[in-house]
Scaffold this active site. Structure first.
Site, PDB file in Angstrom:
ATOM      1  N   TYR A 250       0.856  -1.077   0.049  1.00 44.73           N
ATOM      2  CA  TYR A 250      -0.074   0.084  -0.094  1.00 44.73           C
ATOM      3  C   TYR A 250       0.911   1.098   0.005  1.00 44.73           C
ATOM      4  CZ  TYR A 250      -4.078   3.067   1.164  1.00 44.73           C
ATOM      5  OH  TYR A 250      -5.119   3.600   1.724  1.00 44.73           O
TER       6      TYR A 250
ATOM      7  N   LYS B  40       0.806   3.928  -2.590  1.00 40.54           N
ATOM      8  CA  LYS B  40       0.901   5.892  -3.002  1.00 40.54           C
ATOM      9  C   LYS B  40       1.581   6.119  -2.799  1.00 40.54           C
ATOM     10  CE  LYS B  40      -3.960   5.264  -1.324  1.00 40.54           C
ATOM     11  NZ  LYS B  40      -4.853   5.607  -2.437  1.00 40.54           N
TER      12      LYS B  40
END
Length: 252
Positions: free
Chosen positions: A153, A157
């Site tokens: 993640y 991001k």
């Protein structure tokens, strides 16, 4: 005779931050296409928007599927109007420490966040550059700065921030701005699921996080939607390639 409202596409808009953004953009006067995997869940948001007097459309799409993205964007253009605003919000989490993380969990997270944002942006940019006006907003996260148990993640991001800055360079001369918002802790179904996975009540989990937030509260989808409203406004045309941390403090 007034011109028709501009059309916005919001991905991952059936719930949480995406639904909050869709509601705000509709209130700002845009026609809003609500995109997510489940069209019936999208329709619930659309019904709320139309009940409030807005124009909206529910479209089911897997943002990682190139053909599905092309079809979905074409449907939005035909039924609602050429997309002038895109909010790449669709995302998933598959948290685990590195030594436990599967290749499938790595690939799934990067596919939704990065491949999905790439496919959606590529599909709409032609409409925007032709019109000489467009707004793309990508949802990053404070996790881009690193977060234990989120190698996939965090990488996704952080990647979205580089993607944002590059698109800003490429599309600026066509009147298209590209910016990113990096939320901190926001109360959504996703953060509730995180608390459950950690074996904590959501209240205890939230309180522990809030103790470290300078403004002494957690974020709400409306907080992120307000930032999206700014970036997609007419007045934000001189702001591009930026990452705005909406996290209740000087996170970055």
């Amino acid at each position: 005779m007034s011109s028709p409202p501009r059309t916005a596409i919001v991905t991952g808009a059936a719930r949480g931050i995406g639904a909050g953004v869709a509601k705000r953009l509709a209130a700002d006067g845009l026609a809003v296409a609500v995109l997510d995997l489940d069209e019936s869940a999208c329709q619930k948001v659309v019904d709320q928007l139309t009940a409030d007097g807005g124009r909206a459309l529910a479209v089911a799409v897997d943002v990682t599927d190139e053909a599905a993205v092309t079809t979905a964007v074409g449907r939005v253009a035909t039924e609602l109007g050429d997309p002038a605003v895109l909010v790449n919000n669709a995302g998933i989490i598959r948290d685990n420490l590195l030594f436990k993380m599967s290749v499938d969990d790595w690939d799934a997270v990067l596919a939704v966040h990065l491949r999905g944002s790439f496919l959606m942006s590529r599909a709409v940019q032609g409409f925007m550059t032709k019109a000489g006006w467009g707004r793309i907003v990508n949802l990053s996260s404070t996790s881009a700065l690193g977060n234990r148990g989120q190698a996939n993640y965090s990488a996704a991001k952080a990647g979205l921030q580089g993607f944002t800055k590059t698109l800003a360079l490429e599309l600026g001369k066509f009147g298209v701005t590209v910016n990113a918002i990096a939320p901190g802790f926001v109360e959504t179904e996703m953060t509730e699921a995180t608390a459950a996975r950690m074996g904590m009540s959501f209240e205890d989990f939230r309180d522990a996080v809030v103790a470290r937030i300078p403004v002494n509260r957690s974020g709400l989808p409306a907080d992120i939607a307000h930032a999206v409203s700014f970036f997609t406004s007419e007045g934000a045309g001189y702001v591009s390639g930026q990452v705005l941390y909406v996290a209740g403090g000087p996170t970055a």
